[in-house]
Design an enzyme around this catalytic site. Structure first.
Site, mmCIF file in Angstrom:
data_model
loop_
_atom_site.group_PDB
_atom_site.id
_atom_site.type_symbol
_atom_site.label_atom_id
_atom_site.label_comp_id
_atom_site.label_asym_id
_atom_site.label_seq_id
_atom_site.Cartn_x
_atom_site.Cartn_y
_atom_site.Cartn_z
ATOM 1 N N ASP A 1 0.825 -1.212 0.000
ATOM 2 C CA ASP A 1 0.000 0.000 0.000
ATOM 3 C C ASP A 1 0.865 1.271 0.000
ATOM 4 O O ASP A 1 2.005 1.246 0.450
ATOM 5 C CB ASP A 1 -0.915 -0.026 1.232
ATOM 6 C CG ASP A 1 -2.091 0.926 1.082
ATOM 7 O OD1 ASP A 1 -2.468 1.237 -0.067
ATOM 8 O OD2 ASP A 1 -2.627 1.356 2.111
ATOM 9 N N HIS B 1 2.375 3.146 -8.942
ATOM 10 C CA HIS B 1 2.299 1.729 -9.342
ATOM 11 C C HIS B 1 3.465 1.392 -10.267
ATOM 12 O O HIS B 1 4.095 0.342 -10.147
ATOM 13 C CB HIS B 1 0.983 1.441 -10.075
ATOM 14 C CG HIS B 1 -0.247 1.774 -9.270
ATOM 15 N ND1 HIS B 1 -0.379 1.434 -7.951
ATOM 16 C CD2 HIS B 1 -1.404 2.429 -9.608
ATOM 17 C CE1 HIS B 1 -1.553 1.847 -7.510
ATOM 18 N NE2 HIS B 1 -2.193 2.464 -8.486
ATOM 19 N N LEU C 1 10.657 -20.761 -3.776
ATOM 20 C CA LEU C 1 9.617 -19.910 -3.172
ATOM 21 C C LEU C 1 8.277 -20.097 -3.881
ATOM 22 O O LEU C 1 8.210 -20.092 -5.114
ATOM 23 C CB LEU C 1 10.046 -18.435 -3.289
ATOM 24 C CG LEU C 1 9.025 -17.406 -2.808
ATOM 25 C CD1 LEU C 1 8.902 -17.401 -1.289
ATOM 26 C CD2 LEU C 1 9.391 -16.002 -3.303
HETATM 27 C C1 FPP Z 1 -2.105 0.014 -3.297
HETATM 28 O O1 FPP Z 1 -1.625 1.333 -3.239
HETATM 29 C C2 FPP Z 1 -1.494 -0.689 -4.436
HETATM 30 C C3 FPP Z 1 -2.188 -1.264 -5.449
HETATM 31 C C4 FPP Z 1 -3.653 -1.238 -5.536
HETATM 32 C C5 FPP Z 1 -1.482 -1.932 -6.567
HETATM 33 C C6 FPP Z 1 -0.358 -2.829 -6.126
HETATM 34 C C7 FPP Z 1 0.237 -3.494 -7.317
HETATM 35 C C8 FPP Z 1 1.558 -3.568 -7.549
HETATM 36 C C9 FPP Z 1 2.548 -3.041 -6.587
HETATM 37 C C10 FPP Z 1 2.063 -4.268 -8.781
HETATM 38 C C11 FPP Z 1 2.333 -5.715 -8.463
HETATM 39 C C12 FPP Z 1 2.594 -6.486 -9.701
HETATM 40 C C13 FPP Z 1 2.485 -7.831 -9.793
HETATM 41 C C14 FPP Z 1 2.700 -8.492 -11.089
HETATM 42 C C15 FPP Z 1 2.153 -8.667 -8.618
HETATM 43 P P1 FPP Z 1 -2.675 2.520 -3.337
HETATM 44 O O2 FPP Z 1 -2.860 2.861 -4.762
HETATM 45 O O3 FPP Z 1 -3.929 2.127 -2.617
HETATM 46 O O4 FPP Z 1 -1.917 3.663 -2.583
HETATM 47 P P2 FPP Z 1 -2.566 4.758 -1.612
HETATM 48 O O5 FPP Z 1 -2.982 4.018 -0.366
HETATM 49 O O6 FPP Z 1 -1.432 5.693 -1.374
HETATM 50 O O7 FPP Z 1 -3.705 5.378 -2.338
#
Ligand code: FPP
Length: 274
Positions: free
Chosen positions: A52, A69, A163
């Site tokens: 997050d 992202h 893993l």
């Molecule tokens: C939450 O941060 C994050 C996400 C909804 C996306 C997470 C995805 C990735 C890190 C890519 C992973 C890739 C693979 C292939 C597994 P947020 O957008 O809710 O952040 P905020 O809380 O600051 O709004």
């Protein structure tokens, strides 16, 4: 004042050296960890991560949310490498929740493209590191190219013994419990199961995580202190660790700190200590 001799006999050196060796042995220092400070005893077998803070990380730099992202891949690599180095057998990543479908279309589209390209581009590395990839969630919700990339990665890595990386995509804990209940109800209607068969152990075999041990440690980056519909059933006795750094800033050191904090916890599972 009494004079304290500074020179010690060889016997004392030997006793000190042996004591140090015993201490190091008990602690079980991991030669693989970067700072050598994570003990190999009492390691979590399954770590789950809520990645997050991407949006807030981007906003802090005056950039659109998707920039966060797009800059999260190094953190992903570090989390995976860190688990491999420590010898943690299972890692689950919460990549996209059922509720995330309500986000702006552009952000959803960027995320789906990111999942698809990452799965395609990282397949070689998954093989190289002997990583077995599986996914949990309502995967038929995903766009076709993403489903295909996922299917390809799951098929290709299915016999890997290293893993076990579990990606939660279009996942929510309530969805999982609902689909498990429905599948169990169907088996009862079909006569394959009896009402008297229903128990926590039996229901758990219908969850998307069947065969995977419950997480021992949940790390949530970005500082928020909530579960956000993640593995609701499976987290019953999981140790929670809230990491303030946003996901794009997450590094192996943060994983090591979380594991060390976990190792210092006393897990009672509702029991009492003697
Ligand atoms: C939450 O941060 C994050 C996400 C909804 C996306 C997470 C995805 C990735 C890190 C890519 C992973 C890739 C693979 C292939 C597994 P947020 O957008 O809710 O952040 P905020 O809380 O600051 O709004």
């Amino acid at each position: 004042m009494a004079h304290i001799p500074m020179r010690m006999s060889p016997k004392i050196y030997w006793v000190l050296g042996a004591s140090l060796l015993i201490l190091v042995g008990v602690q079980g220092l991991s030669p693989a960890s970067t700072d050598g400070s994570v003990g190999q005893t009492g390691l979590p077998q399954h770590v789950a991560i809520m990645m997050d803070g991407n949006g807030r990380w981007a906003k802090a730099q005056g950039k659109p949310r998707v920039f966060g992202h797009q800059n999260s891949m190094r953190s992903l690599n570090e989390a995976i490498e860190g688990c491999i180095e420590l010898g943690i057998p299972y890692l689950t990543l919460y990549a996209f929740s059922t509720e995330n479908w309500t986000r702006p279309t552009e952000e959803i589209s960027t995320l789906m493209q990111l999942f698809t390209t990452t799965l395609r581009e990282k397949l070689g590395e998954l093989m190289q590191h002997n990583i077995k990839l599986t996914a949990i969630g309502n995967l038929t919700d995903l766009p076709t190219p993403c489903q295909e990339a996922l299917h390809q990665a799951i098929q290709t890595t299915q016999h890997n013994q290293g893993l076990h990386l579990i990606v939660a995509l279009s996942y929510s804990g309530r969805w999982d419990i609902t689909q498990a209940s429905e599948a169990l109800a169907r088996d009862i209607v079909a006569g394959d199961k009896q009402l008297s068969d229903i128990s926590p152990d039996v229901l758990a075999t219908y969850l998307s995580t069947t065969g995977i041990p419950d997480p021992d440690l949940l790390i949530r980056t970005g500082g928020d202190m909530r579960i956000s519909n993640f593995l609701l059933w499976q987290l019953a006795y999981t140790e929670l660790y809230i990491e303030p750094v946003y996901w794009p800033n997450f590094r192996k050191e943060h994983l090591y700190q979380a594991v060390q904090a976990y190792q210092a916890r006393e897990r009672r599972f509702g029991n009492v200590t003697s």
